[in-house]
Scaffold this active site. Structure first.
Site, PDB file in Angstrom:
ATOM      1  CG  ASP A   1      99.330  -8.002 -19.434  1.00 49.59           C
ATOM      2  OD1 ASP A   1     100.101  -8.928 -19.157  1.00 49.59           O
ATOM      3  OD2 ASP A   1      98.155  -7.937 -18.994  1.00 49.59           O
TER       4      ASP A   1
ATOM      5  CD  GLU B   1      97.986 -12.597 -15.406  1.00 48.64           C
ATOM      6  OE1 GLU B   1      97.255 -13.369 -14.769  1.00 48.64           O
ATOM      7  OE2 GLU B   1      98.274 -11.469 -14.983  1.00 48.64           O
ATOM      8  CD  GLU B   2      98.220  -7.850 -14.186  1.00 45.45           C
ATOM      9  OE1 GLU B   2      97.230  -8.118 -13.477  1.00 45.45           O
ATOM     10  OE2 GLU B   2      99.388  -7.905 -13.778  1.00 45.45           O
TER      11      GLU B   2
ATOM     12  NE  ARG C   1     100.184 -25.223  -1.964  1.00 42.41           N
ATOM     13  CZ  ARG C   1      99.873 -25.223  -0.666  1.00 42.41           C
ATOM     14  NH1 ARG C   1     100.279 -24.250   0.109  1.00 42.41           N
ATOM     15  NH2 ARG C   1      99.146 -26.192  -0.159  1.00 42.41           N
TER      16      ARG C   1
ATOM     17  CG  HIS D   1      99.020  -5.648  -9.180  1.00 37.56           C
ATOM     18  ND1 HIS D   1      97.701  -5.919  -9.492  1.00 37.56           N
ATOM     19  CD2 HIS D   1      99.750  -6.456  -9.974  1.00 37.56           C
ATOM     20  CE1 HIS D   1      97.648  -6.876 -10.411  1.00 37.56           C
ATOM     21  NE2 HIS D   1      98.896  -7.215 -10.715  1.00 37.56           N
TER      22      HIS D   1
HETATM   23 ZN    ZN Z   1      99.408  -8.780 -11.891  1.00 37.55          ZN
HETATM   24 ZN    ZN Z   2     101.362 -10.934 -12.989  1.00 30.85          ZN
END
Ligand code: ZN
Ligand code: ZN
Length: 443
Positions: A109, A175-176, A220, A411
């Site tokens: 997305d 995902e956002e 990590r 972003h």
């Molecule tokens: Zn994002």
């Molecule tokens: Zn992302």
């Protein structure tokens, strides 16, 4: 760490020989089949990514993207399942030899951001989001993730007969975060049974990241990205004339006190020597005119944590502060903390991460793989990582010569991806997958 100052140059020169030899022995080689696949797929992956970039779609609206993904997978001879969690696409590559199960994830997305780059394939897409007209842009780089996983699919299918085990490709929407009251993303894919018939032994995901220089990989073990929870607090007093506050209850003063006192939750009540935490108020709405004390004030904000106990403690503390500070002013507070369940902590399985580190080093060199600081941003890959041992890693996307500390971040409308990260992402994902399948098949 300062010892070197006290060692003579001669001793250093003597040490350099055997030490560098050890380092070279320890650095594993990139698989020749990975190098060959990357060479073959470099151009197509760039083209797929540019196409996705020019045609971004918001969360839960990834119709064209998922159709393209399914089309590519079918062309490879796979039988993708579509329509999972709205526009999710999943395909399984069954290797010719027995072995473990691995899942690889790419998110698809884009964001309601109006692109401000001068790229020839910059997005011109627009839409209405939250009632506002906005541009749409792959400002988080999910276009790269989708293109990379398509490349990985192509490479794995080409070596399918020799593959020891099975690989599930997860092309994930949203995902956002889904808009409004819709559900979406990793949690919905799991809810719809993603792991019901295929429980992976390990899962891998990557993210292109402006804070990491192109050519480098950051990873990590343990917590990597924060849990992100939203809250909403309404303080209710009693409306009255601004000239006579004693005739009402002032929710503005109560709210100001609440915001100040809430600062002591992290600074005084949370053991930040263990892990960091953040409480941020992002908006305060109250009042309409200079001489009216309003009836109520609404505040919204975000909480970031890396530990489930800390997360629950901060929820309780913020509720407590809201209710008691409001009460001290004669007001009441309705504290929805959190007001919806946010992404949990994204935690890498420490053993898996340690085991796969040489695979990442093989791709970019041992010196170019490092441990990044904890990231206060959140990622819904966290839901998979809660279910199966997982590793999520960052692929540097800021071109050499540009400081990652000041480069436009993910972003940002000016976020620009160095396209070498596509090649590195492809090689890293392939190397990790093949090394995992091979070593697990042998044990
Ligand atoms: Zn994002
Ligand atoms: Zn992302």
């Amino acid at each position: 760490m300062r010892l070197a100052h006290h060692i003579s140059p001669l001793l250093l020169a003597l040490l350099a020989g055997p030490l560098s030899a050890v380092a070279q022995d320890a650095a594993p080689a990139q698989r020749p089949e990975v190098a060959a696949a990357a060479q073959k797929l470099q151009q197509p992956v760039v083209e797929w990514r540019r196409d996705f970039h020019a045609h971004p779609e918001l969360s839960n609206r990834e119709e064209r993207t998922s159709a393209k993904v399914a089309e590519h997978l079918r062309a490879l001879g796979l039988a993708p399942r579509t329509g999972i969690a709205h526009h999710g696409v999943v395909a399984i590559i069954k290797g010719g030899k027995p072995g473990p199960k691995v899942a690889l994830r790419a998110d698809m997305d884009a964001l309601p951001v109006t692109e401000q780059t001068s790229l020839p394939f910059a997005s011109k897409a627009t839409t209405t989001f939250n009632g506002q007209q906005t541009g749409v842009m792959h400002a988080c780089g999910h276009d790269a993730h989708t293109a990379i996983l398509l490349g990985v699919a192509d490479a794995l299918v080409a070596m399918q007969g020799e593959l020891p085990g099975e690989v599930m490709l997860v092309f994930q929407p949203s995902e956002e975060g889904a808009p409004g009251k819709e559900e979406g993303g990793a949690s919905l894919m799991l809810k719809e049974g993603l792991f019901k018939d295929f429980k992976p032994d390990a899962m891998f995901g990557l993210h292109v990241f402006s804070s990491v220089q192109a050519g480098r990989i950051a990873v990590r073990g343990g917590p990597l990205m924060a849990a992100s929870d939203r809250f909403n607090i309404t303080v209710t007093g009693r409306q009255t004339h601004g000239s006579a506050p004693w005739n009402g209850i002032d929710p503005i003063v109560a709210s100001a006190d609440l915001v100040s006192t809430a600062q002591s939750i992290v600074s005084r009540r949370t053991n930040i020597s263990k892990l960091p935490a953040v409480v941020t108020f992002g908006a305060i709405h109250g009042g309409i005119r200079y001489n009216i004390i309003p009836d109520s004030v609404e505040m919204v904000g975000t909480i970031r944590t890396f530990d489930e106990d800390m997360r629950q403690d901060i929820f309780a503390d913020l509720k407590n502060v809201a209710q008691h500070v409001a009460a001290a002013h004669g007001a009441t507070a309705e504290a929805n903390v959190p007001d919806q369940v946010g992404n949990p902590v994204t935690s890498n399985d420490p053993a898996l991460t340690a085991r796969m580190l040489p695979s990442l080093q093989a791709v970019v060199g041992a010196d170019n793989v490092y441990e990044p600081p904890l990231q206060m941003g959140a990622e819904d890959f966290a839901y998979y990582a809660k279910e199966v041992p997982s590793m999520f890693f960052f692929v540097g996307s800021t071109s050499k010569g540009i400081d990652p500390a000041t480069a436009p971040s993910n972003h940002s409308p000016k976020f620009v991806l160095d396209e070498s990260s596509l090649d590195i992402g492809l090689r890293a994902m392939l190397q990790v997958t093949l090394d995992y399948l091979d070593s697990a098949a042998q044990t």
